[in-house]
Design an enzyme around this catalytic site. Structure first.
Site, PDB file in Angstrom:
ATOM      1  N   GLU A 171       0.830  -1.212   0.000  1.00  0.00           N
ATOM      2  CA  GLU A 171       0.000   0.000   0.000  1.00  0.00           C
ATOM      3  C   GLU A 171       0.863   1.260   0.000  1.00  0.00           C
ATOM      4  O   GLU A 171       0.776   2.107   0.883  1.00  0.00           O
ATOM      5  CB  GLU A 171      -0.980  -0.056   1.174  1.00  0.00           C
ATOM      6  CG  GLU A 171      -1.910  -1.261   1.027  1.00  0.00           C
ATOM      7  CD  GLU A 171      -3.009  -1.340   2.077  1.00  0.00           C
ATOM      8  OE1 GLU A 171      -3.089  -0.456   2.937  1.00  0.00           O
ATOM      9  OE2 GLU A 171      -3.781  -2.313   2.025  1.00  0.00           O
ATOM     10  N   PRO A 192       6.592   6.182   6.733  1.00  0.00           N
ATOM     11  CA  PRO A 192       7.392   6.460   7.913  1.00  0.00           C
ATOM     12  C   PRO A 192       6.804   5.747   9.135  1.00  0.00           C
ATOM     13  O   PRO A 192       5.582   5.649   9.262  1.00  0.00           O
ATOM     14  CB  PRO A 192       7.297   7.979   8.084  1.00  0.00           C
ATOM     15  CG  PRO A 192       6.663   8.508   6.859  1.00  0.00           C
ATOM     16  CD  PRO A 192       5.999   7.380   6.148  1.00  0.00           C
ATOM     17  N   HIS A 413     -18.707  -8.453   5.207  1.00  0.00           N
ATOM     18  CA  HIS A 413     -17.336  -8.037   5.511  1.00  0.00           C
ATOM     19  C   HIS A 413     -16.727  -8.953   6.555  1.00  0.00           C
ATOM     20  O   HIS A 413     -17.308  -9.150   7.633  1.00  0.00           O
ATOM     21  CB  HIS A 413     -17.305  -6.589   6.022  1.00  0.00           C
ATOM     22  CG  HIS A 413     -15.899  -6.091   6.234  1.00  0.00           C
ATOM     23  ND1 HIS A 413     -15.472  -5.484   7.378  1.00  0.00           N
ATOM     24  CD2 HIS A 413     -14.817  -6.151   5.416  1.00  0.00           C
ATOM     25  CE1 HIS A 413     -14.190  -5.176   7.262  1.00  0.00           C
ATOM     26  NE2 HIS A 413     -13.770  -5.563   6.086  1.00  0.00           N
ATOM     27  N   HIS A 414     -15.572  -9.519   6.240  1.00  0.00           N
ATOM     28  CA  HIS A 414     -14.810 -10.324   7.190  1.00  0.00           C
ATOM     29  C   HIS A 414     -13.435  -9.707   7.361  1.00  0.00           C
ATOM     30  O   HIS A 414     -12.526  -9.999   6.575  1.00  0.00           O
ATOM     31  CB  HIS A 414     -14.626 -11.759   6.667  1.00  0.00           C
ATOM     32  CG  HIS A 414     -15.881 -12.569   6.652  1.00  0.00           C
ATOM     33  ND1 HIS A 414     -15.990 -13.745   5.937  1.00  0.00           N
ATOM     34  CD2 HIS A 414     -17.073 -12.401   7.282  1.00  0.00           C
ATOM     35  CE1 HIS A 414     -17.216 -14.255   6.110  1.00  0.00           C
ATOM     36  NE2 HIS A 414     -17.886 -13.456   6.918  1.00  0.00           N
ATOM     37  N   GLU A 415     -13.274  -8.862   8.342  1.00  0.00           N
ATOM     38  CA  GLU A 415     -11.918  -8.418   8.695  1.00  0.00           C
ATOM     39  C   GLU A 415     -11.338  -9.530   9.563  1.00  0.00           C
ATOM     40  O   GLU A 415     -11.888  -9.848  10.617  1.00  0.00           O
ATOM     41  CB  GLU A 415     -11.969  -7.085   9.453  1.00  0.00           C
ATOM     42  CG  GLU A 415     -10.630  -6.629  10.007  1.00  0.00           C
ATOM     43  CD  GLU A 415      -9.518  -6.582   8.955  1.00  0.00           C
ATOM     44  OE1 GLU A 415      -9.620  -5.781   8.029  1.00  0.00           O
ATOM     45  OE2 GLU A 415      -8.547  -7.377   9.075  1.00  0.00           O
ATOM     46  N   GLU A 508      -8.580   4.472   0.010  1.00  0.00           N
ATOM     47  CA  GLU A 508      -8.568   4.768   1.449  1.00  0.00           C
ATOM     48  C   GLU A 508      -7.440   5.726   1.823  1.00  0.00           C
ATOM     49  O   GLU A 508      -7.594   6.547   2.722  1.00  0.00           O
ATOM     50  CB  GLU A 508      -8.490   3.474   2.264  1.00  0.00           C
ATOM     51  CG  GLU A 508      -7.246   2.646   2.036  1.00  0.00           C
ATOM     52  CD  GLU A 508      -7.290   1.295   2.772  1.00  0.00           C
ATOM     53  OE1 GLU A 508      -8.341   0.934   3.303  1.00  0.00           O
ATOM     54  OE2 GLU A 508      -6.247   0.611   2.791  1.00  0.00           O
TER      55      GLU A 508
END
Ligand code: NOJ
Ligand code: CA
Length: 713
Positions: A171, A192, A413-415, A508
């Site tokens: 990302e 960072p 949604h499956h986090e 995002e």
């Protein structure tokens, strides 16, 4: 005399012990396989008579091995064949994909150990794929890879569009630099304070895009990453030689294999026209055909989400700021104080369902619907989510029935919180729960370090986890959109229920400090080479502080650019990411998101230069409509193209959503114009795009009444 002797010695050293050539079907690419002195296998690749990959070594180092599989190899057999077939993807950028290549398979035997290894090359008109195959043999059954030693020797200090090597995330914003500058820049190219660090100062991820000084585009990636560790590239920046660098597991090993087996394909796309890289289907062609018999349940989907409001910090995934513990079995929230900003409330979800239904969106994702979030944040715990228990303010049955009545598909949604083990423990129950409650698609996520500890997002074990989930999902007729999973390598050909992956810096990040304005003019050359991305476009309010006063992030693209993404970032799964209230303010522009197709008969790459611009025209599947998208980098630019892709003798209405003359991604991103013109296949367009801007066009066959009063282009 001495001179002649030295020359002779050199000739012996340089003369390969074996050499065989393979040509692409059109003859423009030539691959040369040879065995160098010492029994070292190598390949070399030329394009239109110029070497693009210099002689590069092949082989392996195995763990606890008496002799590395890099030398003392001799050719015991070669076989060549030609292949030309076509196949129809379940969804895609075109209706039919041609798979056309010439193949050379070389069987090698190592003297002394008597072990065998096959290197299989497939040379297409637009690039090379090759893999290693370990046939059934008594001298090599179970083995552990210490290092794959595949080289990609570049011919110079090319320009590269790269992200730093990392075992856990992709990302990142891309850096554009010379290969020789990677070492100096890589430290700053990672986030960072991130827990991840590049594994080497010259390590980069694939798909790696490059351009030579004489205008040749080269792309390095892999195809069919199955039961193997994901490949990075490590650059010897003195000689400009990349070498494969596999992701290690928790013990440092790089792969546990059992013969007979094959590695993923290593791919090298080459062209002097950047558009060919976008049009190449090598990655899919090197994957196995579809293994799902009945694919009728796999459907492209346009969806909204109770999502952006959490990403921007306007609302929360968790229900409370207290800490109930799922692990201790505390699922009764009766006395737990809500935090007042929980996003996934029945009421809020219904509001999104209403908007989605009114505007013809297919689905709605709801994140933060299930208990565990407050337990997870900041904790590396093995048991966090059970994927079954809703928060008390989310009435799953009521929402399910409401969505059904309104014709909107709910997206699960499956986090997983990175705990692959916990997910596998719950997988069957979680999938059955989805089926029982009318969910056909799930967005999975792997935020945080992988648990079991020490494993990485891209190692063999975790790669196998993603594949296991995908195959189990297919049994349940469930579509998967995996976030933070390994970068795709064309596996969606075999399992087209993999309708999306993130595996790169998505929208995002526009709420986490912003991405570079040219990011979306690089992604199709890099991340999208392996398959579609759930990029989640469609942000209309660029000033994130308007959603959350404590978030001063800015979305670094214009609104017209956001529309273009639905065409330039091919995906059968497209999100309209922003909030209903932001779309309501710009309904004329939102119309494009409503209209644009998700599945295509044909795609034409009109203009392309990595990091600068991409213009694509696509014909909607089974329809006469076309959609065009242009995304532009930092410098303003005017596109000029012809509509010659349209059918002759037809007149269409083109609705052009473009940057206004004073638009700019930073200072004036919402300045757009919408105009309608009549076009035929003789029309030409000259259209300016702002810095970080772009344009989107819908083109529909029109009758006389619709054309009345329209200017002809
Ligand atoms: C990161 C994903 O990319 C994002 O889309 C998701 O909302 C969060 N993880 C939470 O699961
Ligand atoms: Ca992510």
């Amino acid at each position: 005399m001495k001179h002649i002797f030295t020359t002779l010695v050199w000739l012996v050293i340089l003369t390969p012990l074996f050499s065989q050539e393979l040509r692409s079907p059109d003859g423009k690419m030539v691959m040369n396989f040879s065995i160098q002195q010492g029994g070292v296998p190598t390949y070399q690749l030329s394009y239109k008579g110029k070497i693009v990959v210099k002689s590069s070594k092949l082989g392996f180092e195995l763990k606890n091995d008496v002799k590395s599989l890099v030398n003392d190899l001799e050719v015991v057999n070669t076989s060549t064949s030609a292949h030309d077939s076509s196949w129809e993807p379940v969804w895609g950028e075109e209706k039919t994909i041609r798979n056309h290549y010439n193949e050379l398979a070389v069987t090698l035997n190592q003297t002394g150990t008597n072990r065998q290894l096959i290197v299989r090359f497939r040379l297409f008109n637009d690039g090379l794929g090759f893999r290693y195959e370990f046939p059934l043999q008594s001298g090599l059954v179970y083995f552990v890879i210490k290092e794959e030693r595949t080289q990609f020797a570049m011919t110079g200090d090319h320009t590269a569009y790269w992200i730093a090597g990392d075992y856990d995330t992709q990302e990142y914003d891309y850096t554009t630099s010379r290969l020789s500058e990677i070492r100096k820049l890589s430290k700053d190219a990672v986030t960072p304070n991130a827990s991840q660090t590049p594994f080497s100062p010259t390590g980069v991820q694939t798909a790696l895009m490059m351009k030579t000084d004489d205008g040749i585009y080269i792309n390095l990636h892999e195809a069919a990453l199955i039961n193997y560790s994901c490949m990075h590239l490590n650059l010897d920046d003195t000689n400009m030689i990349f070498e494969s660098w596999l992701t290690p597991d928790a013990t440092g090993d790089k792969g546990n294999l059992q013969a007979p087996c094959v590695t993923p394909w290593r791919t090298i796309m080459v062209s002097d026209d950047a558009r060919d890289i976008l049009a190449s289907r090598i990655t899919y062609n090197l994957n196995e055909p579809c293994k799902i018999e009945d694919t009728s349940w796999i459907k492209p989907m346009k969806y909204m989400g109770v999502w952006w409001e959490m990403i921007t910090g306007k609302s929360s995934w968790s229900y409370t700021n207290d800490l109930p513990s799922v692990q201790l079995g505390i699922t009764d929230y009766t006395n737990v104080k809500p935090n007042g900003i929980h996003g996934a409330t029945t009421e809020n979800v219904k509001r999104y369902i209403d908007f989605a239904a009114e505007h013809g969106m297919d689905g709605l994702l709801v994140e933060g619907w299930n208990i565990g979030w407050e337990d997870w944040f900041g904790n590396e715990k093995d048991y966090v989510f059970d994927f079954l228990t809703p928060y008390p303010d989310f009435n799953l049955v009521e929402v399910r029935e409401y969505a059904k009545q309104k014709g909107v598909k709910m997206v699960m949604h499956h986090e997983t919180s990175g705990s692959t083990r916990n997910y596998e423990r719950h997988l069957d129950k979680a999938f059955q729960f989805m089926k029982d409650n009318n969910y056909d698609a799930v967005k999975t996520g792997y935020v945080g370090p992988i648990l079991p500890k020490g494993y990485y997002h891209y190692d063999q074990w975790t790669v196998n986890h993603y594949q296991y989930v995908l195959e189990r999902a297919a049994e349940y007729k469930i579509m998967i959109n995996a976030h933070e999973a390994v970068r795709p390598t064309g596996i969606a050909r075999t399992y087209p229920n993999l309708i999306g992956n993130e595996s790169a810096r998505g929208t995002e990040f526009q709420a986490f400090g912003g991405s570079k304005p040219n990011h979306v003019a690089i992604l199709p050359f890099t991340r999208l080479i392996g398959g579609p991305m759930d990029y989640t476009p469609g942000v209309f309010e660029m000033d994130i502080s308007k959603l959350n006063p404590n978030n001063d992030s800015h979305c670094n693209n214009t609104l017209a650019n956001q529309l273009a993404l639905y065409v330039t970032m091919y995906s059968p799964l497209q999100m309209a990411a922003d909030l209903p209230e932001n779309y309501s303010r710009f309904l004329d522009a939102f119309q494009f998101i409503k209209d644009v197709a998700l599945d295509w008969d044909e795609s034409k790459y009109l203009e392309a230069e990595p990091g600068q611009y991409i213009t694509v025209a696509r014909k909607a599947k089974g329809k006469g409509e076309w959609y065009v998208g242009n995304v532009n980098g930092e410098a303003p630019r005017t596109s000029i193209f012809s509509f010659d892709f349209l059918e002759a003798n037809k007149t269409y209405v083109a609705t052009i959503y473009a940057d206004a003359p004073d638009a700019h991604y930073k200072t004036n991103p919402q300045a757009y114009t919408i105009r309608k013109v009549a076009v035929t296949n003789k029309s030409k367009l000259s259209q300016r795009s702002a810095p970080g801007g772009g344009y989107a066009i819908s083109i529909v066959v029109a009758d006389k009444a619709q054309l009345k009063g329209l200017k002809k282009l």
